[in-house]
Design a protein around this motif. Structure first.
Motif, PDB file in Angstrom:
ATOM      1  N   TYR A  16       0.132 -11.882   2.950  1.00 12.26           N
ATOM      2  CA  TYR A  16      -0.132 -10.790   2.008  1.00 12.26           C
ATOM      3  C   TYR A  16       0.977  -9.750   2.071  1.00 12.26           C
ATOM      4  O   TYR A  16       1.416  -9.215   1.044  1.00 12.26           O
ATOM      5  CB  TYR A  16      -1.487 -10.159   2.340  1.00 12.26           C
ATOM      6  CG  TYR A  16      -1.890  -9.017   1.434  1.00 12.26           C
ATOM      7  CD1 TYR A  16      -2.623  -9.259   0.271  1.00 12.26           C
ATOM      8  CD2 TYR A  16      -1.548  -7.704   1.731  1.00 12.26           C
ATOM      9  CE1 TYR A  16      -2.998  -8.207  -0.561  1.00 12.26           C
ATOM     10  CE2 TYR A  16      -1.900  -6.663   0.898  1.00 12.26           C
ATOM     11  CZ  TYR A  16      -2.629  -6.911  -0.240  1.00 12.26           C
ATOM     12  OH  TYR A  16      -2.981  -5.874  -1.069  1.00 12.26           O
ATOM     13  N   ARG A  18       4.028 -10.057   2.598  1.00 10.59           N
ATOM     14  CA  ARG A  18       5.297 -10.468   2.003  1.00 10.59           C
ATOM     15  C   ARG A  18       5.484  -9.898   0.607  1.00 10.59           C
ATOM     16  O   ARG A  18       6.615  -9.634   0.179  1.00 10.59           O
ATOM     17  CB  ARG A  18       5.379 -11.999   1.929  1.00 10.59           C
ATOM     18  CG  ARG A  18       5.502 -12.711   3.262  1.00 10.59           C
ATOM     19  CD  ARG A  18       5.419 -14.210   3.043  1.00 10.59           C
ATOM     20  NE  ARG A  18       5.476 -14.944   4.298  1.00 10.59           N
ATOM     21  CZ  ARG A  18       6.592 -15.395   4.840  1.00 10.59           C
ATOM     22  NH1 ARG A  18       7.753 -15.175   4.251  1.00 10.59           N
ATOM     23  NH2 ARG A  18       6.566 -16.051   5.986  1.00 10.59           N
ATOM     24  N   THR A  19       4.397  -9.739  -0.130  1.00 11.59           N
ATOM     25  CA  THR A  19       4.507  -9.361  -1.540  1.00 11.59           C
ATOM     26  C   THR A  19       3.720  -8.106  -1.894  1.00 11.59           C
ATOM     27  O   THR A  19       3.638  -7.740  -3.063  1.00 11.59           O
ATOM     28  CB  THR A  19       4.017 -10.517  -2.437  1.00 11.59           C
ATOM     29  OG1 THR A  19       2.698 -10.909  -2.027  1.00 11.59           O
ATOM     30  CG2 THR A  19       4.945 -11.712  -2.329  1.00 11.59           C
ATOM     31  N   ASN A  20       3.134  -7.443  -0.905  1.00 15.05           N
ATOM     32  CA  ASN A  20       2.331  -6.249  -1.186  1.00 15.05           C
ATOM     33  C   ASN A  20       2.700  -5.139  -0.205  1.00 15.05           C
ATOM     34  O   ASN A  20       2.869  -5.384   0.997  1.00 15.05           O
ATOM     35  CB  ASN A  20       0.836  -6.563  -1.065  1.00 15.05           C
ATOM     36  CG  ASN A  20       0.371  -7.546  -2.118  1.00 15.05           C
ATOM     37  OD1 ASN A  20       0.039  -7.179  -3.231  1.00 15.05           O
ATOM     38  ND2 ASN A  20       0.351  -8.824  -1.755  1.00 15.05           N
ATOM     39  N   VAL A 112       6.035 -18.569  -1.086  1.00  9.89           N
ATOM     40  CA  VAL A 112       6.283 -17.170  -1.411  1.00  9.89           C
ATOM     41  C   VAL A 112       7.719 -16.918  -1.854  1.00  9.89           C
ATOM     42  O   VAL A 112       7.963 -16.357  -2.918  1.00  9.89           O
ATOM     43  CB  VAL A 112       5.885 -16.257  -0.225  1.00  9.89           C
ATOM     44  CG1 VAL A 112       6.297 -14.823  -0.497  1.00  9.89           C
ATOM     45  CG2 VAL A 112       4.375 -16.337   0.006  1.00  9.89           C
ATOM     46  N   SER A 116       9.135 -15.938  -5.648  1.00 12.73           N
ATOM     47  CA  SER A 116       9.986 -14.777  -5.897  1.00 12.73           C
ATOM     48  C   SER A 116      11.244 -15.180  -6.648  1.00 12.73           C
ATOM     49  O   SER A 116      11.698 -14.495  -7.562  1.00 12.73           O
ATOM     50  CB  SER A 116      10.366 -14.107  -4.575  1.00 12.73           C
ATOM     51  OG  SER A 116       9.216 -13.648  -3.908  1.00 12.73           O
ATOM     52  N   ARG A 119      10.334 -15.954 -10.278  1.00 11.67           N
ATOM     53  CA  ARG A 119      10.025 -14.714 -10.993  1.00 11.67           C
ATOM     54  C   ARG A 119      11.300 -13.958 -11.356  1.00 11.67           C
ATOM     55  O   ARG A 119      11.478 -13.482 -12.475  1.00 11.67           O
ATOM     56  CB  ARG A 119       9.114 -13.832 -10.149  1.00 11.67           C
ATOM     57  CG  ARG A 119       8.685 -12.562 -10.875  1.00 11.67           C
ATOM     58  CD  ARG A 119       7.867 -11.646  -9.974  1.00 11.67           C
ATOM     59  NE  ARG A 119       8.654 -11.158  -8.857  1.00 11.67           N
ATOM     60  CZ  ARG A 119       8.434 -11.489  -7.588  1.00 11.67           C
ATOM     61  NH1 ARG A 119       7.464 -12.323  -7.257  1.00 11.67           N
ATOM     62  NH2 ARG A 119       9.198 -10.993  -6.625  1.00 11.67           N
TER      63      ARG A 119
END
Length: 464
Positions: A16, A18-20, A112, A116, A119
């Motif tokens: 979690y 890693r991206t928040n 993950v 990224s 995206r």
């Protein structure tokens, strides 16, 4: 025979992070219970944390200090913050492609960074920008990350060497790990461990219309594979327990033991909960507050309609401001566009995007009262958090919210805007009644410590 050890899975916390930048309620609850178990004399010296190996089928030990440091970083106050953010622009997610569904089965260390990369590539193409790093170079970076992860796992550390009878416990949200059922099965059959899982809610199974496209199918597959491998199931409310038992019965899933309800703490630890400066600049009691991710299930649209009617039916100067405090979620682009079209109800609606813990605390304390209109919750932490700070919370009567509200909160049907308007108007128009309710809260509301949850879990683990 040596004493049983407790191994707590924290992989989802690291994934979690890693991206928040900020933890959600699930990460907070898991950490609070873990911390309380660390203080439990029975487990204090027999508790370890584990993460997953790259293939998702093995476990490796993580130092307790590393878990604490990560959580402190997630909950630390920002170095600086601008004014409240009234506009949040982002497009709604599209239905997941077959490629994306396949990617969800990849191990987190691969999935993950790969997500990224894709995206960033997509956003660059949308803006006509050529990334300075091509796909090939990015792929090589990804391979290096993979090798670094393997090196990290090969580094000297405490070995995961459970004994028969040891306990593997997941307190977070591991449902994104596609190999979880196989991991639990290995723990049970290869190591002779007892396996346990804390369940927060079954929203993707019961209410797929409130979730991202495709999530219901992913969650159902995960849930149906994992539940049969759990010796112990815990739930955060009686409502969630009933949902779990009903779904298991209807789906033909055999539960290995009755679902055990654990009490939710009133609020989170005080480490980062000092009163900060309000991000609003408003005088106390000039606004009504709702806390939570802005998503369809939380029913912010009902409050928008209620405040629209209040402003139409009475002088605007007599209507307190409505404050949404939370990050932007999903399935709310239409609502956000309506808010923008109304000029934020001509200044009577403010969105505080991703407030810090200190800001949340200040917002609670400065509110006239709070409101929580959600259609469905596993528990309802904003309700008990509001009560713990002496603020009345007008809440929906759906699902577990009656449990969270007790006798202190006026309630309404989340599908009935007219009823909600009546409840909210009564609190605005009758300050004496509001003060009476606040006095009752201060005199009668008993905060629940997280040690209560840890105690129930400890007793259940010891008796199994």
């Amino acid at each position: 025979m040596s004493e049983r050890r407790l191994w707590i899975d924290v992989e989802d916390l690291f994934e979690y992070a890693r991206t928040n930048a900020r933890p959600s309620g699930i990460q907070r609850v898991a950490f609070e219970i873990q911390h309380a178990l660390e203080q439990d004399e029975q487990w204090a010296h027999r508790l370890s944390y584990v993460r997953h190996t790259v293939d998702g089928l093995g476990l490796r030990v993580v130092p307790r200090e590393q878990v604490d440091e990560l959580y402190r970083r997630l909950t630390a106050p920002p170095a600086h913050r601008g004014a409240p953010t009234p506009v949040m622009s982002a497009s709604e997610p599209t239905a997941p492609s077959r490629l994306r569904q396949a990617a969800l089965r990849l191990p987190a260390p691969v999935r993950v960074p790969l997500g990224s990369l894709l995206r960033d590539q997509r956003q660059a193409l949308q803006h006509g920008i050529t990334l300075s790093k091509g796909v090939g170079a990015a792929g090589r970076d990804l391979a290096r990350q993979w090798r670094a992860r393997r090196s990290e796992e090969d580094a000297p550390s405490e070995v995961f060497a459970p004994q028969p009878g040891d306990i593997f416990l997941a307190l977070g949200a591991p449902w994104s790990h596609g190999t979880y059922g196989a991991l639990l099965k290995r723990c049970r059959e290869q190591h002779g461990m007892t396996t346990g899982l804390l369940i927060y809610d079954l929203i993707p199974l019961l209410w797929p219309e409130w979730c991202r496209p495709g999530l219901s199918r992913i969650f159902r597959r995960w849930y149906d594979e994992v539940i049969p491998e759990c010796d112990l199931l815990f739930a955060i409310s009686d409502a969630t327990r009933a949902d779990v038992e009903r779904y298991a019965h209807n789906s033909g899933l055999a539960l290995r033991s009755p679902v055990q309800v654990i009490p939710m703490g009133t609020s989170f630890s005080d480490a980062n909960r000092h009163i900060g400066a309000s991000p609003l600049g408003m005088a106390p009691s000039e606004y009504v507050l709702t806390v939570g991710t802005i998503e369809a299930r939380k029913n912010h649209a009902l409050l928008f309609r209620v405040w629209r009617r209040l402003l139409r039916e009475r002088p605007p100067s007599t209507v307190p401001c409505l404050v949404f405090a939370g990050r932007r979620g999903w399935l709310v682009e239409d609502l956000l566009q309506q808010i923008r079209n109304s000029n934020f109800l001509d200044g009577h609606l403010v969105i505080v995007d991703g407030p810090s813990d200190e800001e949340i605390n200040a917002l609670y304390r400065g509110a006239l009262f709070t409101v929580f209109p959600s259609f469905y919750e596993g528990w309802g932490l904003p309700v008990t958090e509001s009560h713990g700070l002496g603020k009345v919370c007008a809440t929906s009567d759906a699902a577990s919210l009656a449990e969270a509200a007790g006798n202190f909160a006026p309630r309404f049907d989340p599908d009935n805007a007219t009823q909600a308007l009546k409840v909210i108007s009564a609190l605005i128009d009758n300050p004496d009644e509001l003060r009476t309710r606040e006095a009752a809260l201060r005199a009668q509301f008993t905060p629940v410590p997280w040690s209560s949850a840890a105690k129930i879990i400890s007793e259940k683990l010891s008796s199994f």
